[in-house]
Design a protein around this motif. Structure first.
Motif, PDB file in Angstrom:
ATOM      1  N   TRP A   4      -8.524 -12.582   5.157  1.00  0.00           N
ATOM      2  CA  TRP A   4      -8.118 -11.734   5.999  1.00  0.00           C
ATOM      3  C   TRP A   4      -8.126 -12.356   7.463  1.00  0.00           C
ATOM      4  N   LEU A   5      -9.482 -13.040   7.822  1.00  0.00           N
ATOM      5  CA  LEU A   5      -9.453 -13.740   8.989  1.00  0.00           C
ATOM      6  C   LEU A   5      -8.701 -14.825   9.083  1.00  0.00           C
ATOM      7  N   ALA A   7      -5.978 -15.325   7.691  1.00  0.00           N
ATOM      8  CA  ALA A   7      -4.403 -14.937   8.046  1.00  0.00           C
ATOM      9  C   ALA A   7      -4.332 -14.429   9.238  1.00  0.00           C
ATOM     10  N   PHE A   8      -5.099 -13.829   9.914  1.00  0.00           N
ATOM     11  CA  PHE A   8      -5.043 -13.344  11.484  1.00  0.00           C
ATOM     12  C   PHE A   8      -4.888 -14.433  12.436  1.00  0.00           C
ATOM     13  N   HIS A   9      -5.979 -15.784  11.943  1.00  0.00           N
ATOM     14  CA  HIS A   9      -5.868 -16.894  12.777  1.00  0.00           C
ATOM     15  C   HIS A   9      -4.455 -17.444  12.584  1.00  0.00           C
ATOM     16  N   VAL A  11      -1.745 -16.103  12.158  1.00  0.00           N
ATOM     17  CA  VAL A  11      -0.636 -15.111  12.956  1.00  0.00           C
ATOM     18  C   VAL A  11      -0.988 -15.415  14.389  1.00  0.00           C
ATOM     19  N   ALA A  12      -2.020 -15.761  14.766  1.00  0.00           N
ATOM     20  CA  ALA A  12      -2.318 -16.039  16.445  1.00  0.00           C
ATOM     21  C   ALA A  12      -1.962 -17.444  16.621  1.00  0.00           C
ATOM     22  N   VAL A  61      -7.565 -15.431  20.529  1.00  0.00           N
ATOM     23  CA  VAL A  61      -7.724 -15.144  19.196  1.00  0.00           C
ATOM     24  C   VAL A  61      -7.816 -16.550  18.115  1.00  0.00           C
ATOM     25  N   THR A  62      -6.872 -17.304  18.476  1.00  0.00           N
ATOM     26  CA  THR A  62      -6.907 -18.520  17.687  1.00  0.00           C
ATOM     27  C   THR A  62      -8.137 -19.350  17.995  1.00  0.00           C
ATOM     28  N   LEU A  65     -11.370 -16.927  15.967  1.00  0.00           N
ATOM     29  CA  LEU A  65     -11.192 -16.994  14.584  1.00  0.00           C
ATOM     30  C   LEU A  65     -11.360 -18.554  13.944  1.00  0.00           C
TER      31      LEU A  65
END
Length: 141
Positions: A4-5, A7-9, A11-12, A61-62, A65
């Protein structure tokens, strides 16, 4: 939780790169406008909003994460990760250059021609290619 982290990385990273590719394009067009014109003032608003609402938060965020994923995955000893970190540091430095240029435009003190910004616009692409190759291929174990 790791996936999950991750995936958000990703996206960021996509949001950060989108902004890093779009902002210098705005600078190209802005540099070709008359200082104090309606178009120039509109570009100032667009540039500021892009930086504050997308590029800065996405970069933060990049990094947060990415550093966590590197630590949690044990990647900090890998050669490819050292190369990736170097390229991300350079990308972050370029981010700082963009901030400085934005401030110059905001103060009507830009002295760089459109060609400078066209060339500057290619740098994040080259860095992104290098980063993706290092992450996917992992050439330096």
């Amino acid at each position: 939780m790791y996936l999950w982290l991750k995936a958000f990385h990703v996206v960021a990273v996509i949001a950060w790169m989108a902004g890093m590719l779009y902002l210098p394009r705005l600078f190209v067009y802005h540099s070709e406008t008359q200082k104090g014109s309606i178009q120039s003032e509109t570009f100032k608003i667009m540039e500021r909003r892009l930086l504050k609402a997308i590029i800065n938060p996405a970069m933060i965020v990049t990094w947060v994460l990415g550093l966590y994923l590197m630590w949690d995955g044990g990647w900090y000893t890998s050669g490819w990760m050292h190369g990736k970190l170097l390229l991300v540091l350079i990308l972050s430095g370029l981010h700082g250059v963009y901030v400085r240029r934005l401030k110059e435009f905001a103060a009507d003190k830009n002295t760089k021609p459109a060609k400078y910004y066209r060339i500057l616009n290619e740098v994040p692409t080259v860095l992104m290619i290098g980063i993706v190759i290092l992450v996917i291929v992992k050439p330096f174990g």
